[in-house]
Write a protein that holds these residues in place. Structure first.
Motif, short mmCIF file in Angstrom:
data_model
loop_
_atom_site.label_atom_id
_atom_site.label_comp_id
_atom_site.label_asym_id
_atom_site.label_seq_id
_atom_site.Cartn_x
_atom_site.Cartn_y
_atom_site.Cartn_z
N ASP A 1 -12.98 -32.65 15.60
CA ASP A 1 -11.98 -32.47 14.55
C ASP A 1 -10.63 -32.06 15.16
OD1 ASP A 1 -13.86 -33.11 12.64
OD2 ASP A 1 -14.22 -31.03 12.03
N ALA A 2 -10.67 -31.19 16.15
CA ALA A 2 -9.43 -30.72 16.76
C ALA A 2 -8.70 -31.86 17.45
CB ALA A 2 -9.73 -29.60 17.76
N GLY A 3 -9.42 -32.65 18.24
CA GLY A 3 -8.79 -33.78 18.91
C GLY A 3 -8.34 -34.85 17.95
N ALA A 4 -9.17 -35.12 16.93
CA ALA A 4 -8.84 -36.16 15.95
C ALA A 4 -7.59 -35.79 15.16
CB ALA A 4 -10.02 -36.39 15.01
N ALA A 5 -7.42 -34.52 14.84
CA ALA A 5 -6.24 -34.08 14.09
C ALA A 5 -4.97 -34.38 14.87
CB ALA A 5 -6.34 -32.59 13.77
N VAL A 6 -5.02 -34.17 16.18
CA VAL A 6 -3.86 -34.47 17.02
C VAL A 6 -3.55 -35.97 16.98
CG1 VAL A 6 -3.01 -34.52 19.41
CG2 VAL A 6 -4.24 -32.51 18.56
N LEU A 7 -4.57 -36.78 17.14
CA LEU A 7 -4.38 -38.23 17.19
C LEU A 7 -3.94 -38.79 15.84
CD1 LEU A 7 -7.50 -39.06 19.35
CD2 LEU A 7 -5.13 -39.18 20.10
N GLU A 8 -4.52 -38.30 14.78
CA GLU A 8 -4.17 -38.78 13.45
C GLU A 8 -2.71 -38.47 13.12
OE1 GLU A 8 -4.45 -40.64 9.83
OE2 GLU A 8 -5.85 -40.73 11.52
N ALA A 9 -2.21 -37.35 13.64
CA ALA A 9 -0.82 -36.95 13.39
C ALA A 9 0.16 -37.67 14.31
CB ALA A 9 -0.68 -35.45 13.54
N GLY A 10 -0.34 -38.55 15.17
CA GLY A 10 0.54 -39.28 16.08
C GLY A 10 0.73 -38.62 17.42
N GLY A 11 -0.08 -37.59 17.71
CA GLY A 11 0.02 -36.89 18.98
C GLY A 11 -0.52 -37.72 20.13
N SER A 12 -0.29 -37.22 21.33
CA SER A 12 -0.66 -37.96 22.54
C SER A 12 -2.13 -37.80 22.87
CB SER A 12 0.17 -37.48 23.73
OG SER A 12 -0.24 -36.19 24.14
N ALA A 13 -2.64 -38.76 23.63
CA ALA A 13 -4.02 -38.70 24.11
C ALA A 13 -4.24 -37.44 24.94
CB ALA A 13 -4.36 -39.95 24.91
N LEU A 14 -3.25 -37.07 25.76
CA LEU A 14 -3.37 -35.86 26.58
C LEU A 14 -3.51 -34.62 25.69
CD1 LEU A 14 -0.78 -36.43 29.44
CD2 LEU A 14 -3.22 -35.94 29.75
N ASP A 15 -2.70 -34.53 24.64
CA ASP A 15 -2.79 -33.37 23.75
C ASP A 15 -4.14 -33.32 23.04
OD1 ASP A 15 -0.24 -32.54 24.40
OD2 ASP A 15 0.71 -33.40 22.63
N ALA A 16 -4.66 -34.48 22.66
CA ALA A 16 -5.95 -34.52 21.98
C ALA A 16 -7.07 -34.08 22.91
CB ALA A 16 -6.22 -35.93 21.45
N VAL A 17 -7.05 -34.57 24.14
CA VAL A 17 -8.06 -34.18 25.13
C VAL A 17 -8.01 -32.67 25.35
CG1 VAL A 17 -8.57 -34.28 27.60
CG2 VAL A 17 -8.28 -36.39 26.30
N GLN A 18 -6.83 -32.13 25.53
CA GLN A 18 -6.71 -30.70 25.78
C GLN A 18 -7.19 -29.89 24.58
OE1 GLN A 18 -2.92 -29.41 27.33
NE2 GLN A 18 -3.36 -27.25 26.97
N ALA A 19 -6.84 -30.32 23.38
CA ALA A 19 -7.25 -29.58 22.19
C ALA A 19 -8.77 -29.53 22.07
CB ALA A 19 -6.64 -30.22 20.94
N ALA A 20 -9.43 -30.66 22.29
CA ALA A 20 -10.89 -30.70 22.17
C ALA A 20 -11.55 -29.88 23.26
CB ALA A 20 -11.37 -32.16 22.24
N VAL A 21 -11.08 -30.01 24.49
CA VAL A 21 -11.71 -29.30 25.61
C VAL A 21 -11.50 -27.80 25.49
CG1 VAL A 21 -11.65 -28.94 28.11
CG2 VAL A 21 -11.68 -31.27 27.17
N GLN A 22 -10.31 -27.37 25.06
CA GLN A 22 -10.07 -25.93 24.96
C GLN A 22 -11.00 -25.28 23.95
OE1 GLN A 22 -5.43 -25.35 26.38
NE2 GLN A 22 -5.96 -24.89 24.27
#
Length: 384
Positions: A62-83
Motif C-alpha cells: 500500500d505504501a509503495g502503491a500510494a507513491v506510484l498512484e500519485a505520480g511519484g518515482s519508482a525510487l520513492d516507491a521502492v524506498q517507501a515499501a522497504v522502509q
C-alpha cells in the motif's frame, strides 16, 4: 557460465515469443515486494502469524502503491515499501534484524535507478534506522557506489538520516535464535545488549516463529508512470555471522539490479554467497534485455517453437504465461543458484510491467500490485 547463457539465449528467449504477441498493455505502474525466502511451511506458522505476515506485506504494498498512484518515482516507491519492512519486527531487516555472533545487528542495503543505472549500497550499519535511505544517499549524494562500516555510518549521519541506539533493532525472537545457533555450535553466547528490552516488554511486538529458518532480506522493485524502473533491497544478513561477513544484497548485480536499457528490475533473497557467485540479478536482466533486442524476424522464427512448447497442455494460456520471458529468466537463474548448492528466491519486474517470482524454497513472503489491479500477497511456494 557462458555456455549456459548461450543455451538460455536459444531456448529461454525463444519460448515467450508467442506469449508476447498476446501480452496485455503495460500498466501505468507496477510494484512487487518480498520479505525473505526459505523454509516457510504452513505447519510452522500459526494462523495469527500467517495473518500478521500478510498484513505487513499488504501495508508495504500500500505504501509503495500510494507513491506510484500519485505520480511519484519508482525510487520513492521502492524506498517507501522497504522502509516499512525495515521497521517491522517480523522481517530480518532494520528492526528485527538477526544478530551477528558478537551479538550485534549489522545492516546492509542497496538501491538502483533503472534509467541511469546509478546505484548506492551500504554494509555493516549499526545505528542508521533505515539502511535503504542510506543506500540512496550514497547513490545521490556521493561519488561512490558502496560505503561500509563506520564510514557509512558517519556519512549517513552527516546527511541527516535518522540515527538510533543499537538497542532499537533488538527483538527477542532474533536474540533467542542467536542463542540457539551458538549453543549448537558449542560457542559462547554474548551478554544481552545494553538497553535491550526485557522479554516481557517485547511480547507485545509481532514475532516470527522461533523455529523459522529463512533467509533475511526485504526488497522491492517498481515501475512508475514515466516508465522508470528501480530496485531496492535491505537485510540483517545471517544469524551468528562473523568476521564482518557481507552477503549479496549490497553487491550490485548479485542481490540488486535495475536497468531501463534491459527493461528489468530485480531484488533477491537467499544464500548470499551463491547469489554473488551466480551474479543473479544482472544475469536475469541480461537475459531479458537480450530478448528485448531480438529482431521481429527472430521473434517470428521462434513463434512455432513457443507454440509447440504448450501444444496439448490443458491450460495452454496458462502454459504460455509461465513461459513469458520475465518468469523464465528468473526461474533459469534460481535453478543456476540451486546447481551451485544455494537456496533463495527473486522478485523480477520485466518489460511491460510483467512481474515474476521464482524460488527454490518452500516459501517466500511476497506481494505485487499493478495500476488498476487488486493487490495480492503470498507466503508459500504453491500459492499463485
Amino acid at each position: 557460465m557462458l555456455a549456459r547463457l548461450a543455451l538460455a539465449a536459444t531456448l529461454l528467449l525463444a519460448a515467450p515469443a508467442a506469449a508476447q504477441n498476446a501480452a496485455p498493455e503495460r500498466p501505468a505502474w507496477a510494484l512487487a515486494i518480498h520479505g525473505g525466502a526459505g523454509v516457510i511451511e504452513r505447519q510452522n506458522l500459526s494462523p495469527e502469524q500467517d495473518a500478521a505476515y500478510r498484513a505487513s506485506l499488504q501495508r508495504a504494498l500500500d505504501a509503495g502503491a500510494a507513491v506510484l498512484e500519485a505520480g511519484g518515482s519508482a525510487l520513492d516507491a521502492v524506498q517507501a515499501a522497504v522502509q516499512l519492512m525495515e521497521d517491522d519486527p517480523l522481517f530480518n531487516a532494520g528492526r528485527g534484524a538477526v544478530f551477528t555472533g558478537a551479538g550485534r545487528n549489522e545492516l546492509d542495503a542497496a538501491v538502483m535507478d533503472g534509467p541511469t543505472r546509478n546505484a548506492g549500497a551500504v554494509a555493516g550499519l549499526t545505528r542508521t534506522r533505515h539502511p535503504i535511505a542510506a543506500a540512496r544517499a550514497v547513490m545521490e549524494q556521493s561519488p561512490h557506489v558502496m560505503l561500509i562500516g563506520e564510514g557509512a555510518e558517519t556519512f549517513a549521519a552527516a546527511r541527516g538520516l535518522e540515527q538510533v541506539d543499537p538497542a532499537f533493532f533488538f527483538t527477542e525472537s532474533r536474540w533467542r535464535a542467536l542463542e540457539r545457533t551458538l549453543r549448537e555450535r558449542g560457542e559462547p553466547v554474548p551478554e544481552r545488549p545494553a538497553g535491550a528490552q526485557s522479554p516481557g516488554a517485547m511480547a507485545a511486538l509481532p514475532q516470527p516463529p522461533l523455529d523459522e529458518r529463512k533467509f533475511g532480506t526485504v526488497g522491492a522493485v517498481a515501475l512508475d508512470r514515466e516508465g522508470r524502473l528501480a530496485a531496492g533491497t535491505s537485510t540483517g544478513g545471517m544469524t551468528a555471522k562473523r568476521w564482518g561477513r557481507v552477503g549479496d544484497v549490497p553487491v550490485i548485480g548479485a542481490g540488486t539490479y535495475a536497468s531501463n536499457a534491459d527493461g528489468c528490475a530485480v531484488s533477491a533473497t537467499g544464500d548470499g554467497e551463491y547469489f554473488i557467485r551466480a551474479t543473479v540479478a544482472r544475469d536475469i536482466c541480461a537475459a531479458i534485455g537480450a530478448h528485448q533486442r531480438m529482431s521481429p524476424g527472430d521473434h517470428a522464427a521462434n513463434d512455432a517453437g513457443a507454440a509447440m512448447a504448450c501444444a496439448g497442455e490443458p491450460d495452454e494460456a496458462g502454459c504460455r504465461h509461465r513461459l513469458r520471458i520475465t518468469q523464465t529468466a528468473a526461474s533459469w537463474e534460481i535453478d543456476d543458484v540451486a546447481s551451485l548448492g544455494g537456496s533463495g528466491g527473486v522478485i523480477v519486474l520485466g518489460p511491460d510491467g510483467d512481474i515474476a517470482f521464482a524460488m527454490n524454497t518452500s516459501g517466500m513472503y511476497r506481494g505485487a500490485v499493478v495500476a488498476g489491479g487488486a493487490p495480492r500477497v503470498a507466503i508459500y511456494a504453491d500459492e499463485e
